[in-house]
Design a protein around this motif. Structure first.
Motif, short mmCIF file in Angstrom:
data_model
loop_
_atom_site.label_atom_id
_atom_site.label_comp_id
_atom_site.label_asym_id
_atom_site.label_seq_id
_atom_site.Cartn_x
_atom_site.Cartn_y
_atom_site.Cartn_z
N TYR A 1 4.09 4.83 15.08
CA TYR A 1 3.64 3.67 14.31
C TYR A 1 3.18 2.54 15.24
O TYR A 1 2.09 1.99 15.06
CB TYR A 1 4.77 3.18 13.40
CG TYR A 1 4.41 2.02 12.52
CD1 TYR A 1 3.89 2.22 11.25
CD2 TYR A 1 4.58 0.70 12.95
CE1 TYR A 1 3.55 1.16 10.43
CE2 TYR A 1 4.25 -0.37 12.14
CZ TYR A 1 3.74 -0.14 10.88
OH TYR A 1 3.41 -1.20 10.09
N LEU A 2 4.00 2.21 16.22
CA LEU A 2 3.66 1.10 17.12
C LEU A 2 2.47 1.42 18.01
O LEU A 2 1.72 0.52 18.38
CB LEU A 2 4.88 0.72 17.97
CG LEU A 2 6.01 0.03 17.23
CD1 LEU A 2 7.21 -0.16 18.14
CD2 LEU A 2 5.56 -1.30 16.65
N SER A 3 2.29 2.68 18.35
CA SER A 3 1.16 3.07 19.19
C SER A 3 -0.17 2.87 18.47
O SER A 3 -1.20 2.72 19.11
CB SER A 3 1.30 4.53 19.62
OG SER A 3 2.44 4.68 20.43
N LEU A 4 -0.14 2.88 17.14
CA LEU A 4 -1.37 2.66 16.37
C LEU A 4 -1.75 1.19 16.31
O LEU A 4 -2.88 0.86 15.94
CB LEU A 4 -1.21 3.21 14.95
CG LEU A 4 -1.04 4.72 14.85
CD1 LEU A 4 -0.67 5.12 13.43
CD2 LEU A 4 -2.30 5.43 15.30
N GLN A 5 -0.82 0.31 16.64
CA GLN A 5 -1.09 -1.14 16.63
C GLN A 5 -1.87 -1.50 17.88
O GLN A 5 -1.66 -0.93 18.94
CB GLN A 5 0.21 -1.94 16.58
CG GLN A 5 1.17 -1.51 15.50
CD GLN A 5 0.59 -1.64 14.11
OE1 GLN A 5 0.00 -2.65 13.80
NE2 GLN A 5 0.76 -0.62 13.30
N PHE B 1 9.12 -0.91 9.78
CA PHE B 1 7.92 -0.10 9.87
C PHE B 1 7.58 0.45 8.49
O PHE B 1 8.47 0.96 7.80
CB PHE B 1 8.14 1.07 10.84
CG PHE B 1 8.66 0.64 12.18
CD1 PHE B 1 7.80 0.29 13.20
CD2 PHE B 1 10.03 0.57 12.42
CE1 PHE B 1 8.28 -0.11 14.43
CE2 PHE B 1 10.52 0.17 13.65
CZ PHE B 1 9.63 -0.18 14.65
N LEU B 2 6.32 0.35 8.09
CA LEU B 2 5.90 0.91 6.82
C LEU B 2 5.61 2.39 7.04
O LEU B 2 4.66 2.75 7.74
CB LEU B 2 4.65 0.19 6.29
CG LEU B 2 4.18 0.59 4.90
CD1 LEU B 2 5.29 0.40 3.86
CD2 LEU B 2 2.96 -0.20 4.51
N MET B 3 6.45 3.24 6.45
CA MET B 3 6.37 4.68 6.67
C MET B 3 6.58 5.42 5.36
O MET B 3 6.76 4.79 4.32
CB MET B 3 7.41 5.10 7.71
CG MET B 3 7.33 4.28 8.98
SD MET B 3 8.38 4.88 10.25
CE MET B 3 7.19 5.70 11.25
N GLU B 4 6.58 6.73 5.44
CA GLU B 4 6.86 7.55 4.26
C GLU B 4 8.18 8.28 4.45
O GLU B 4 8.52 8.70 5.56
CB GLU B 4 5.75 8.58 4.05
CG GLU B 4 4.46 7.97 3.59
CD GLU B 4 3.40 9.01 3.29
OE1 GLU B 4 2.53 8.71 2.47
OE2 GLU B 4 3.44 10.10 3.88
N VAL B 5 8.91 8.44 3.34
CA VAL B 5 10.18 9.16 3.36
C VAL B 5 10.07 10.32 2.38
O VAL B 5 9.71 10.12 1.22
CB VAL B 5 11.36 8.24 2.96
CG1 VAL B 5 12.67 9.01 3.00
CG2 VAL B 5 11.42 7.02 3.87
N MET C 1 7.49 9.10 -0.33
CA MET C 1 7.41 7.76 -0.93
C MET C 1 7.29 6.72 0.19
O MET C 1 7.98 6.81 1.20
CB MET C 1 8.67 7.47 -1.74
CG MET C 1 8.95 8.48 -2.85
SD MET C 1 7.69 8.50 -4.11
CE MET C 1 7.92 6.90 -4.83
N PRO C 2 6.42 5.72 0.00
CA PRO C 2 6.30 4.66 1.01
C PRO C 2 7.54 3.76 1.00
O PRO C 2 8.12 3.48 -0.05
CB PRO C 2 5.06 3.89 0.58
CG PRO C 2 4.94 4.14 -0.88
CD PRO C 2 5.52 5.51 -1.13
N ALA C 3 7.93 3.35 2.20
CA ALA C 3 9.11 2.48 2.32
C ALA C 3 9.04 1.70 3.62
O ALA C 3 8.43 2.13 4.60
CB ALA C 3 10.39 3.32 2.30
#
Length: 155
Positions: A67-71, A91-95, A109-111
């Motif tokens: 996630y952070l590498s995409l920033q 972090f906005l991710m999926e679970v 689901m996004p969380a």
């Protein structure tokens, strides 16, 4: 005494291997980076200690690293490690398989996800605050189930 450059040139590859091994535990990495002699420390990372902190971050929170590498922009991986360990970064991710309920089997689901350090009352894990139209209590995803969490980059 000053360590000769000849000696440090010969042991630098070995020190790099040791540093990569120690990157899995930040206490050992910190001891190596900040308590070794200046000459050895310079030969070891040559001012690239951020790369070692990135490696340590990757060992502990690989999905968060994605996630952070995409920033965009430069990042202090030592600061990111410290903030994530304290549960301050989200972090906005999926679970997958939300709350292990039958209605959510095979769904993602996004969380908002953050690391939850251990306390005397619970073990460490990840807190998932789901994005939902209705009010939903956060879920604590155990570390053993970290495979349920994935980075979902914006298209």
């Amino acid at each position: 005494k000053i360590v000769s450059p000849w000696l440090t040139d010969r042991i630098q590859p070995l020190l790099g291997v040791v540093a990569e091994f120690l990157a899995s535990d930040p206490r050992d990495l910190t001891a190596l980076l900040y308590t070794s002699s200046r000459c050895v420390a310079h030969q070891l990372w040559g001012g690239h200690d951020n790369d070692l902190w990135r490696m340590a971050f990757s060992h502990r929170w690989g999905t968060f690293l994605d996630y952070l590498s995409l920033q965009s922009g430069q990042r202090s991986w030592k600061a990111a490690y410290r903030e994530t360990l304290a549960g301050k970064l989200r972090f906005l991710m999926e679970v997958f398989e939300r709350e292990k309920m039958p209605g959510f089997t095979m769904s993602a689901m996004p969380a908002w996800i953050s690391y939850a350090p251990p306390t005397p009352f619970r073990s460490a894990g990840f807190v998932a605050q789901y994005l939902s139209a209705s009010k939903v209590l956060p879920e604590l995803v155990p570390l053993e189930e970290a495979h349920r969490i994935r980075c979902c980059p914006v298209s």
